[in-house]
Scaffold this motif. Structure first.
Motif, PDB file in Angstrom:
ATOM      1  N   LEU A 101       0.872  -1.182   0.000  1.00  0.00           N
ATOM      2  CA  LEU A 101       0.000   0.000   0.000  1.00  0.00           C
ATOM      3  C   LEU A 101       0.898   1.217   0.000  1.00  0.00           C
ATOM      4  N   GLU A 102       0.710   2.080  -0.971  1.00  0.00           N
ATOM      5  CA  GLU A 102       1.595   3.235  -1.089  1.00  0.00           C
ATOM      6  C   GLU A 102       0.846   4.530  -1.137  1.00  0.00           C
ATOM      7  N   ALA A 103       1.410   5.516  -0.448  1.00  0.00           N
ATOM      8  CA  ALA A 103       0.920   6.886  -0.582  1.00  0.00           C
ATOM      9  C   ALA A 103       1.999   7.658  -1.303  1.00  0.00           C
TER      10      ALA A 103
ATOM     11  N   VAL B  12       3.141  13.823   1.282  1.00  0.00           N
ATOM     12  CA  VAL B  12       3.579  12.690   2.105  1.00  0.00           C
ATOM     13  C   VAL B  12       3.745  11.447   1.245  1.00  0.00           C
ATOM     14  N   CYS B  13       4.905  10.820   1.356  1.00  0.00           N
ATOM     15  CA  CYS B  13       5.143   9.533   0.695  1.00  0.00           C
ATOM     16  C   CYS B  13       5.318   8.474   1.756  1.00  0.00           C
ATOM     17  N   PHE B  14       4.602   7.382   1.614  1.00  0.00           N
ATOM     18  CA  PHE B  14       4.625   6.345   2.635  1.00  0.00           C
ATOM     19  C   PHE B  14       4.343   5.030   1.964  1.00  0.00           C
TER      20      PHE B  14
ATOM     21  N   ASN C   6       1.447  15.487  18.397  1.00  0.00           N
ATOM     22  CA  ASN C   6       0.013  15.637  18.135  1.00  0.00           C
ATOM     23  C   ASN C   6      -0.236  16.594  16.982  1.00  0.00           C
ATOM     24  N   GLY C   7      -1.231  16.284  16.166  1.00  0.00           N
ATOM     25  CA  GLY C   7      -1.558  17.179  15.052  1.00  0.00           C
ATOM     26  C   GLY C   7      -0.641  17.032  13.868  1.00  0.00           C
ATOM     27  N   ALA C   8       0.224  16.002  13.895  1.00  0.00           N
ATOM     28  CA  ALA C   8       1.156  15.838  12.783  1.00  0.00           C
ATOM     29  C   ALA C   8       0.458  15.334  11.529  1.00  0.00           C
ATOM     30  N   GLY C   9      -0.698  14.704  11.691  1.00  0.00           N
ATOM     31  CA  GLY C   9      -1.402  14.198  10.515  1.00  0.00           C
ATOM     32  C   GLY C   9      -1.370  12.689  10.416  1.00  0.00           C
TER      33      GLY C   9
ATOM     34  N   GLN D 250       4.313  16.484   7.177  1.00  0.00           N
ATOM     35  CA  GLN D 250       5.328  15.969   6.245  1.00  0.00           C
ATOM     36  C   GLN D 250       6.134  14.845   6.904  1.00  0.00           C
ATOM     37  N   VAL D 251       6.662  13.967   6.070  1.00  0.00           N
ATOM     38  CA  VAL D 251       7.520  12.898   6.571  1.00  0.00           C
ATOM     39  C   VAL D 251       8.909  13.479   6.823  1.00  0.00           C
ATOM     40  N   ARG D 252       9.352  13.391   8.098  1.00  0.00           N
ATOM     41  CA  ARG D 252      10.650  13.972   8.444  1.00  0.00           C
ATOM     42  C   ARG D 252      11.735  12.919   8.466  1.00  0.00           C
TER      43      ARG D 252
END
Lengths: 290, 258, 334
Positions: free
Chosen positions: B4-6, B22-24, B38-41, B216-218
């Motif tokens: 499963l990809e974002a 965001v890539c995941f 919190n609130g990072a999404g 965002q992905v850090r």
């Protein structure tokens, strides 16, 4: 300061009132009879229109000139009509108010409190009409006219031979007028046996279609099938079962106008002759009679 | 092999951007922890991955195919979602609740078959709730309810599971058992992505961590690397240290970042 | 241990039998004293003229309407409660019924029905739909109990006032007196015409609502979980709205508003199906039919001066029930 203004205005109003001579208490009736007669309801309209000189009628109910509801519609043309609130009636400045069936209790009470001469006609059957004619005739100062009208009424109160048929008047919503109503008496005087009477019903009783089917009358009388506007109650008069009883089972369907028997009025006897005629044409014919 | 990809996903609520580019990815057989302040999404990302939410930009793909092309049922058959604080609105029997997990596999007219019943039984056994089968879900404790909800997800035999804070509010014993259960699933080939606030649990059980902060992905990689990275320090506002004691990995908060 | 899907349970069969018995009782009870055997023969036209006419033209439509209206109301109550996840939801309390009555009143008293008879149920369905959409808009998403009740009161009062206004403005002077029928419901003196007018809408609505079963089951776990399981919330919402509008519109058009059936029936029967929304749907239809048939029999057996309206009986039972329900769930109303 403000109080002062208020008191002065009040005093001014009182003086003005007294000066214009409008009495709060009524004067006794003059021997020529009341000059400003107002009738409060449809039923009272009939007597007022029958007995009062036209120029003295200052107010009639809203239905007085309705062809559908008032047997004196023609005579009522051109006369002032009101909506039977005390305010409107007082504005007509009556010296006699005649009240009959279908009046608001509160209105009558208020008019009485205001000291307006009021003749209240009690709920009536056909047999009471001559007496009511006499009362109204006396009140409007027309006793000879009253006597003539009463005599004519009494002689028009005929009774046809017994036709050996059962009749019922079915009203929207399934009401069956019974003993002690004008409708019932007319039906009996036209020579029918009243279904309502034979069932022991009182005044206006609710009878379902089913009961009507089981006690199937020989003649079904209808006076509101072509009422103003559709309603649930009127729909009942078109129930398939009633049509079937006429079409298949030989029940006669007679249409009568409502205006002659809505009130016990001097012209109610017209209903007797009208119904008698229609029933005469029925004998040997069956089916619907217009 | 399910994946499963974002890809460059963007989600905005009005003017606020919850996720931005965001890539995941989640593969079968791996356990990925989604961490962040919190609130990072994090929950929003899970919602987007599970198809509950349609992203405003970017794409979510299952096995290379975009989600909006796949039918809802097909997607639901592969991807299971465990809601945060999952509750049942009616006091259902536990076994009937778990059986609801078969819904993605049931066509409108088809009733449950033997295969469905087996899946439900297996799910209940895996989550150790067989003994609770006849109980009403509203009478269960927090830990028991979570296991039942997880069993419901498992009953759908998904190849990928998305769990939103499954251990929040549980006592230590149940936290441990739940994480072990989820980890055990990955050993059986299921891919699990889990949102966690407890960084120790994240470090202990996840094969990979993905750090989200401000949409965002850090950082994305091995747990130790991610936790001790500057990105983590700046995201959480504290420096973290990963240590081992008695053979168990722990994460401690060291110092506030100045 | 096998987790079996319960088959069409014994409870459903029991209720079906009950409805059958009540249907028969409704056929043989009436103001006219005709024995049961004559009625049965009359249904097939094999008895004397009177019994034939009473049985087929009066008793039969009344009994059929009892089943139809009861099933429609029970079913839509169960669907609304399942969809809104709220045991206080029902078409009467939410104002859907009153809005349907408004549509019907406009069609009947202002001559539209005279142009084409189907206008009566169609306008009623449109009225119901309008209310359902307003409710959905104002109280659809996870609304608290309090919000739902308030929205329902608002819609219901507004629609009720408009019904009274419409009746007062109607051409027929007796229209204003007929408000009791519209707001309290009645099956007296209905004919097969009314059955045919309502049937297509009630059947269509029932079909739509029965399709919501699986979605409602999934919705037990919350909207998010349901969506993750592949449930199309938009489609489910449309099924519930259109199905309810059709069922309620069809019923109210021919029988007026019969209150509380959609509230009481699903609530009482829910424990019998393990609180599962899908299984509750068909059972609520049967339960609703049973309640309305019994109430309609009661209306014929209780001696009264005028005509006793159906809604009086359902209200006498339903209103205290509603109060009890409110008190019990008081804590959840914050």
């Amino acid at each position: 300061m403000k109080t002062g203004w208020f008191v002065s205005s009040l005093a001014f109003a009182v003086v003005l009132f007294a000066l214009t001579g409008r009495p709060l208490m009524a004067e006794p009736l003059s021997s020529a009879g009341p000059q400003r007669v107002v009738s409060l309801s449809l039923c009272a309209d009939q007597f007022v229109l029958a007995l009062t000189p036209r120029e003295r009628i200052k107010g009639l109910s809203v239905l007085a000139n309705s062809e559908r509801y008032s047997p004196f519609a023609a005579e009522a043309q051109g006369l002032v009509r009101h909506r039977a609130t005390a305010e409107e009636v007082m504005a007509l400045d009556p010296d006699l108010v005649v009240a009959g069936g279908y009046t608001r209790r509160q209105t009558v009470d208020m008019l009485t409190r205001l000291g307006v001469p009021l003749l209240s006609l009690p709920p009536a059957e056909l047999g009471d009409v001559p007496d009511l004619i006499a009362q109204v005739a006396a009140a409007v100062g027309n006793p000879e006219g009253g006597a003539r009208l009463a005599a004519a009424f009494t002689s028009a109160l005929t009774r046809a031979r017994d036709r050996g048929m059962v009749g019922a008047l079915y009203r929207p919503g399934g009401d069956l007028p019974g003993p002690k109503t004008v409708e019932n008496e007319v039906i009996e005087r036209a020579g029918l046996t009243s279904l309502a009477a034979s069932l022991g019903l009182q005044a206006y009783a609710r009878v379902t279609i089913e009961e009507l089917v089981v006690h199937r009358p020989d003649v079904l009388i209808v006076d509101s099938r072509h009422d103003a506007g559709p309603s649930l109650g009127r729909q009942i008069l078109f129930h398939p079962a009633l049509r079937q009883m006429s079409a298949v089972h030989g029940m006669a369907d007679v249409e009568m106008p409502i205006r002659y028997w809505l009130c016990a009025s001097p012209r109610s006897t017209a209903a007797i002759s009208l119904l008698t005629d229609k029933l005469d044409r029925l004998d040997g014919q069956g089916g619907r009679v217009q | 092999m399910s994946v499963l990809e974002a890809d460059n996903v963007r989600v905005a609520f009005g003017a606020a951007e919850i996720l931005n580019g965001v890539c995941f990815s989640l593969r079968a057989g791996e356990m990925v922890g989604l961490i962040g302040p919190n609130g990072a999404g994090k929950s929003t990302l899970l919602n987007g991955l599970s198809g509950i939410l349609t992203p405003d930009g970017g794409m979510v793909a299952l096995d290379g195919r975009p989600i909006d092309v796949i039918s809802r049922e097909e997607r639901a058959q592969s991807v299971g979602y465990l809601e945060q604080n999952a509750v049942a609105h009616w006091p259902l029997r536990v076994d009937r609740l778990v059986a609801l997990g078969r819904i993605p596999h049931l066509s409108p007219l088809r009733r449950q078959t033997a295969e469905d019943e087996r899946a439900v039984e297996a799910a209940m056994a895996a989550c150790d709730v067989v003994a609770l089968a006849a109980r009403r879900v509203t009478t269960l404790s927090g830990g028991e309810r979570l296991r039942v909800m997880l069993a419901r997800v498992l009953a759908g035999t998904p190849s990928l599971i998305l769990a939103d804070e499954p251990v929040a509010g549980l006592d230590p014993l149940h936290q441990l058992e739940t994480m072990k259960l989820l980890h055990g699933l990955t050993r059986q080939g299921v891919g699990v992505a889990v949102v966690l606030h407890d960084l120790t649990l994240a470090a202990r059980y996840c094969d990979r961590l993905c750090l989200l902060s401000q949409g965002q992905v850090r950082a994305d990689g091995l747990p130790i690397e991610v936790l001790e990275s500057d990105a983590a320090a700046s995201a959480f506002g504290v420096t973290l240290k990963v240590a081992e004691t008695g053979g168990v990995r722990v994460v401690v908060t060291a110092e506030k970042v100045l | 241990m096998r987790v079996k899907t319960p088959p069409i349970g014994g409870v459903t069969v029991l209720f079906a039998v009950g409805v059958g018995a009540a249907f028969f009782a409704s056929l043989v009870i009436g103001p006219a004293d005709i024995d049961a055997w004559r009625i049965v023969k009359g249904l097939f036209g094999a008895a004397d003229e009177t019994a034939n006419l009473v049985a087929a033209g009066i008793r039969l439509p009344r009994a059929l309407l009892g089943v139809m209206v009861g099933a429609a109301l029970g079913l839509s109550g169960a669907a609304l409660q399942g969809f809104l996840r709220n045991p206080l939801a029902e078409p009467g309390l939410l104002g859907v019924s009153a809005s349907a009555a408004l549509g019907a009143v406009i069609a009947l008293y202002f001559g539209v029905m005279a142009l084409f008879p189907l206008a009566l149920p169609v306008f009623a369905v449109l009225g119901a739909m309008a209310a359902a959409l307003v409710i959905q808009g104002l109280a659809g998403r996870d609304a608290s109990m309090l919000t739902l009740i308030l929205v329902g009161v608002a819609v219901s009062s507004f629609a009720g006032s408009l019904v009274a206004l419409a009746l007062n403005l109607a051409p027929n002077p007796h229209a204003a007196l007929e408000i009791a029928f519209w707001l309290l419901g009645s099956l007296t003196d209905r004919s097969m015409l009314h059955v045919w007018l309502a049937l297509p809408f009630i059947v269509a609505g029932a079909g739509l609502l029965l399709m919501t079963g699986r979605g409602l089951d999934a919705l037990s776990l919350g909207e998010k979980s349901a969506q993750s399981m592949g449930v199309d919330m938009g489609r489910l919402r449309m099924l519930v709205v259109f199905g309810t509008a059709a069922c309620v519109g069809g019923s109210v058009a021919v029988a007026g508003v019969v209150g509380f059936v959609g509230l009481v029936v699903p609530h009482l029967l829910r424990p019998l199906v393990g609180h599962e929304p899908a299984r509750l749907l068909p059972l609520s239809a049967l339960g609703g039919a049973l309640i309305v048939l019994i109430a309609d029999i009661g209306v014929r057996l209780i001696p009264s001066q005028g005509e006793l309206k159906l809604g009086v009986l359902t209200g006498i039972v339903g209103a205290p029930f509603f109060l009890g329900l409110l008190l019990k769930t008081r804590s959840e109303m914050r």
